[in-house]
Design an enzyme around this catalytic site. Structure first.
Site, PDB file in Angstrom:
ATOM      1  N   ALA A 339     -37.147  25.646  12.734  1.00  0.00           N
ATOM      2  CA  ALA A 339     -38.387  25.876  13.479  1.00  0.00           C
ATOM      3  C   ALA A 339     -38.617  24.747  14.453  1.00  0.00           C
ATOM      4  O   ALA A 339     -38.228  23.606  14.213  1.00  0.00           O
ATOM      5  CB  ALA A 339     -39.559  25.970  12.511  1.00  0.00           C
ATOM      6  N   HIS A 434     -51.462  44.136   6.351  1.00  0.00           N
ATOM      7  CA  HIS A 434     -52.300  44.417   7.516  1.00  0.00           C
ATOM      8  C   HIS A 434     -53.676  43.783   7.381  1.00  0.00           C
ATOM      9  O   HIS A 434     -54.235  43.812   6.292  1.00  0.00           O
ATOM     10  CB  HIS A 434     -52.443  45.936   7.650  1.00  0.00           C
ATOM     11  CG  HIS A 434     -53.144  46.352   8.898  1.00  0.00           C
ATOM     12  ND1 HIS A 434     -52.569  46.262  10.146  1.00  0.00           N
ATOM     13  CD2 HIS A 434     -54.407  46.832   9.083  1.00  0.00           C
ATOM     14  CE1 HIS A 434     -53.429  46.702  11.042  1.00  0.00           C
ATOM     15  NE2 HIS A 434     -54.557  47.037  10.429  1.00  0.00           N
TER      16      HIS A 434
HETATM   17  P1  NDP Z   1     -31.336  18.113  20.960  1.00  0.00           P
HETATM   18  O1  NDP Z   1     -29.880  17.986  20.893  1.00  0.00           O
HETATM   19  O2  NDP Z   1     -32.013  19.270  20.324  1.00  0.00           O
HETATM   20  O3  NDP Z   1     -31.809  18.087  22.494  1.00  0.00           O
HETATM   21  C1  NDP Z   1     -31.407  17.100  23.368  1.00  0.00           C
HETATM   22  C2  NDP Z   1     -31.929  17.419  24.736  1.00  0.00           C
HETATM   23  O4  NDP Z   1     -31.625  16.365  25.625  1.00  0.00           O
HETATM   24  C3  NDP Z   1     -31.312  18.672  25.339  1.00  0.00           C
HETATM   25  O5  NDP Z   1     -32.281  19.328  26.092  1.00  0.00           O
HETATM   26  C4  NDP Z   1     -30.204  18.082  26.226  1.00  0.00           C
HETATM   27  O6  NDP Z   1     -29.878  18.923  27.286  1.00  0.00           O
HETATM   28  C5  NDP Z   1     -30.887  16.850  26.742  1.00  0.00           C
HETATM   29  N1  NDP Z   1     -29.995  15.792  27.198  1.00  0.00           N
HETATM   30  C6  NDP Z   1     -28.999  15.197  26.503  1.00  0.00           C
HETATM   31  N2  NDP Z   1     -28.426  14.232  27.238  1.00  0.00           N
HETATM   32  C7  NDP Z   1     -29.068  14.213  28.433  1.00  0.00           C
HETATM   33  C8  NDP Z   1     -28.930  13.454  29.605  1.00  0.00           C
HETATM   34  N3  NDP Z   1     -28.033  12.491  29.723  1.00  0.00           N
HETATM   35  N4  NDP Z   1     -29.756  13.717  30.635  1.00  0.00           N
HETATM   36  C9  NDP Z   1     -30.690  14.697  30.542  1.00  0.00           C
HETATM   37  N5  NDP Z   1     -30.869  15.439  29.443  1.00  0.00           N
HETATM   38  C10 NDP Z   1     -30.068  15.209  28.392  1.00  0.00           C
HETATM   39  O7  NDP Z   1     -31.858  16.739  20.417  1.00  0.00           O
HETATM   40  P2  NDP Z   1     -33.266  16.240  19.927  1.00  0.00           P
HETATM   41  O8  NDP Z   1     -33.213  14.780  20.215  1.00  0.00           O
HETATM   42  O9  NDP Z   1     -34.385  17.040  20.464  1.00  0.00           O
HETATM   43  O10 NDP Z   1     -33.200  16.494  18.378  1.00  0.00           O
HETATM   44  C11 NDP Z   1     -32.131  15.962  17.599  1.00  0.00           C
HETATM   45  C12 NDP Z   1     -31.931  16.792  16.377  1.00  0.00           C
HETATM   46  O11 NDP Z   1     -32.992  16.590  15.493  1.00  0.00           O
HETATM   47  C13 NDP Z   1     -31.883  18.276  16.659  1.00  0.00           C
HETATM   48  O12 NDP Z   1     -30.557  18.681  16.733  1.00  0.00           O
HETATM   49  C14 NDP Z   1     -32.570  18.903  15.498  1.00  0.00           C
HETATM   50  O13 NDP Z   1     -31.590  19.425  14.648  1.00  0.00           O
HETATM   51  C15 NDP Z   1     -33.306  17.776  14.822  1.00  0.00           C
HETATM   52  N6  NDP Z   1     -34.755  17.995  14.879  1.00  0.00           N
HETATM   53  C16 NDP Z   1     -35.299  19.032  14.211  1.00  0.00           C
HETATM   54  C17 NDP Z   1     -36.645  19.272  14.251  1.00  0.00           C
HETATM   55  C18 NDP Z   1     -37.200  20.428  13.523  1.00  0.00           C
HETATM   56  O14 NDP Z   1     -36.549  20.929  12.626  1.00  0.00           O
HETATM   57  N7  NDP Z   1     -38.380  20.921  13.885  1.00  0.00           N
HETATM   58  C19 NDP Z   1     -37.544  18.409  15.006  1.00  0.00           C
HETATM   59  C20 NDP Z   1     -36.878  17.367  15.692  1.00  0.00           C
HETATM   60  C21 NDP Z   1     -35.544  17.166  15.620  1.00  0.00           C
HETATM   61  P3  NDP Z   1     -28.755  20.066  27.134  1.00  0.00           P
HETATM   62  O15 NDP Z   1     -29.413  21.192  26.416  1.00  0.00           O
HETATM   63  O16 NDP Z   1     -28.385  20.363  28.516  1.00  0.00           O
HETATM   64  O17 NDP Z   1     -27.632  19.444  26.363  1.00  0.00           O
END
Ligand code: NDP
Length: 455
Positions: A339, A434
């Site tokens: 989520a 419902h």
């Molecule tokens: P994510 O991997 O989900 O997202 C990273 C984001 O950063 C993406 O949008 C990515 O873009 C972007 N990005 C990466 N490198 C660059 C760059 N050099 N320049 C610009 N944009 C960049 O990581 P998060 O840090 O959000 O979360 C880490 C992990 O923590 C997640 O994988 C998740 O599993 C977990 N998490 C879970 C939560 C929950 O269960 N509710 C809450 C928070 C974290 P692109 O898509 O293009 O790669």
């Protein structure tokens, strides 16, 4: 004299603590080292404090919406320091529980960062420890993009140290953390802009959910700079200036880089133990979570598979049962529900339409509507989207995707049905509750489209 253990765990987060505690309950002599805070990222700078802040943001929205239901209230503004104190007290309470759980199970705790001396020996704070089995459960750390001035921006941990709410915020990224932070800060009253490099947020999620989320963010007046990457961050006389590669110049009081996390292995001296890393810096493990050294295991974010707390606890528990409980088993990485705690939240399990269509033709059932609450509140940006992805040949439900109020609470039950192998006929046969939004999942009678197998 070195202390000796059956299992020594490096890292006191969700996965490490669970494995240590259950192993000790199975009769193993267990030690655990933690250098920063017991409970790890989730309890201290992740899921728990974040969810408290999401709740705070939601209260503000509920208070505003209540006027449409006849309540006469004057919103006096939000007291950040009161929220921070309540949040920090809850985190401290959970820290205490983690410590007591370990002690209650007879696990020996070491406060400090551990490093390998050789494949059976680690050192923590000058103490030498020998162990038959070692578990690496050190989690991950946020990474900043490699741009000039990146150090001027915050990472997700920093939100929980701020003494007041930044008024103008830019969040870079569009994954879990970026969207949750943008959403909760907007809900608490900040002016928020998102910059992300994809055309739509939430890469990896179902395309309809991604589009619906982009629409919801925009309707809520969160500024969106899609298909743009940050170029530089600099200080100005009034705060910060983030420049993007499409020409955006975004003035802000705070910039959060939510640009991903990477496995935390620095300082472990893994070379001394002969533990191999993969291309992303993750500890390489087999299906049993054994590393390139068969008695050294790794799980949780440090193996960079499914980086979710419940996955770390499930694999930690399974490893303890396997090593010391005479119950060899594995936690499944299939059909893991997840989520995103945005407003509205998103919850998902199983295959997206795009993933499912790679395997064969799928029937798509989709509905988008305003819940009764919001037909009255007239709040914008809170539409609900529900979608089932069904195998066109077997009728099996392959995926469920939901954006809307209480989506995470509701998806847990749907996850059980999908893991049990439910078909669309099972959903149709289920009587709705419902009036709820959830009942839509069992009344999706009209086929929205059939998507043929993609090649
Ligand atoms: P994510 O991997 O989900 O997202 C990273 C984001 O950063 C993406 O949008 C990515 O873009 C972007 N990005 C990466 N490198 C660059 C760059 N050099 N320049 C610009 N944009 C960049 O990581 P998060 O840090 O959000 O979360 C880490 C992990 O923590 C997640 O994988 C998740 O599993 C977990 N998490 C879970 C939560 C929950 O269960 N509710 C809450 C928070 C974290 P692109 O898509 O293009 O790669």
């Amino acid at each position: 004299m070195a202390q000796e253990f059956d299992l020594f765990v490096i890292g006191g987060g969700s996965g490490g603590v669970r494995c240590a505690r259950i192993s000790a309950q199975h009769g193993a002599k267990v030690g655990i080292a933690e250098g920063r805070f017991w409970g790890g990222t989730c309890v201290n700078v992740g899921c728990v404090p974040k969810k408290i802040m999401v709740s705070a943001a939601e209260y503000g929205l509920w208070a505003e919406d209540s006027a449409a239901f006849g309540w006469e209230m004057t919103k006096q503004g939000h007291d950040w320091s009161k929220l921070a104190a309540a949040r920090d007290a809850e985190v401290a309470r959970l820290n205490g529980i983690y410590g007591r759980l370990l002690e209650g199970a007879g696990v020996t705790r070491f406060e400090g960062y551990a490093k390998f001396v050789d494949a059976h020996t680690v050192e923590v704070g000058g103490e030498t420890i020998k162990a038959k089995n070692i578990l690496i459960a050190t989690g991950g750390n946020a990474v900043r993009p490699e741009i000039p001035g990146a150090e001027l921006g915050y990472i997700s941990d920093d939100l929980f140290t701020l003494k007041e709410m930044p008024k103008r915020v830019v969040v870079v990224g569009s994954g879990f953390i970026a969207l949750e932070y943008a959403s909760l800060l907007k809900g608490l009253g900040a002016e928020v802009t998102l910059m992300y490099r994809q055309a739509l947020p939430l890469r990896g999620f179902d395309q309809d959910i991604r589009q619906a989320m982009a629409d919801a963010l925009q309707e809520q007046f969160i500024g969106i700079h899609a298909s743009e990457s940050p170029l530089s961050l600099e200080k100005t006389s009034t705060g910060l200036l983030l420049k993007g590669d499409n020409g955006s110049h975004l003035a802000a009081d705070a910039v959060f880089f939510a640009t991903g996390r990477k496995p935390a292995t620095a300082g472990l001296n893994l070379e001394a133990a002969g533990v191999k890393l993969g291309a992303r810096g993750e500890v390489l493990v087999d299906d049993n979570h054994a590393t390139s050294q068969k008695h050294i295991y790794a799980l949780g974010d440090v193996v960079d598979r499914v980086n979710l707390t419940p996955m770390a606890t499930a694999t930690g528990h399974a490893l303890a049962d396997t090593l010391f409980g005479h119950k060899p088993r594995k936690a499944s990485y299939e059909n893991v529900p997840s989520a995103v705690f945005t407003s509205p939240p998103v919850a998902s399990i199983g295959l997206t339409e795009e993933e499912a269509a790679k395997r064969g033709p799928v029937n798509i059932y989709l509905t988008k509507f305003n819940t009764m609450r919001h037909t009255i509140s007239k709040r914008v940006g809170r539409k609900t989207l529900m979608k089932l992805v069904v195998d066109a040949e077997t009728d099996k439900v392959l995926g469920a995707h939901f954006m809307g109020e209480d989506a995470p609470e509701m998806m847990q039950g749907v996850a059980v049905a999908i893991i049990a192998g439910a078909t669309k006929a099972h959903f149709d046969q289920t009587i709705g509750i419902h009036p709820t939004a959830a009942e839509e999942f069992v009344t999706l009678r009209t086929l929205t489209r059939r998507t043929e197998k993609t090649v």
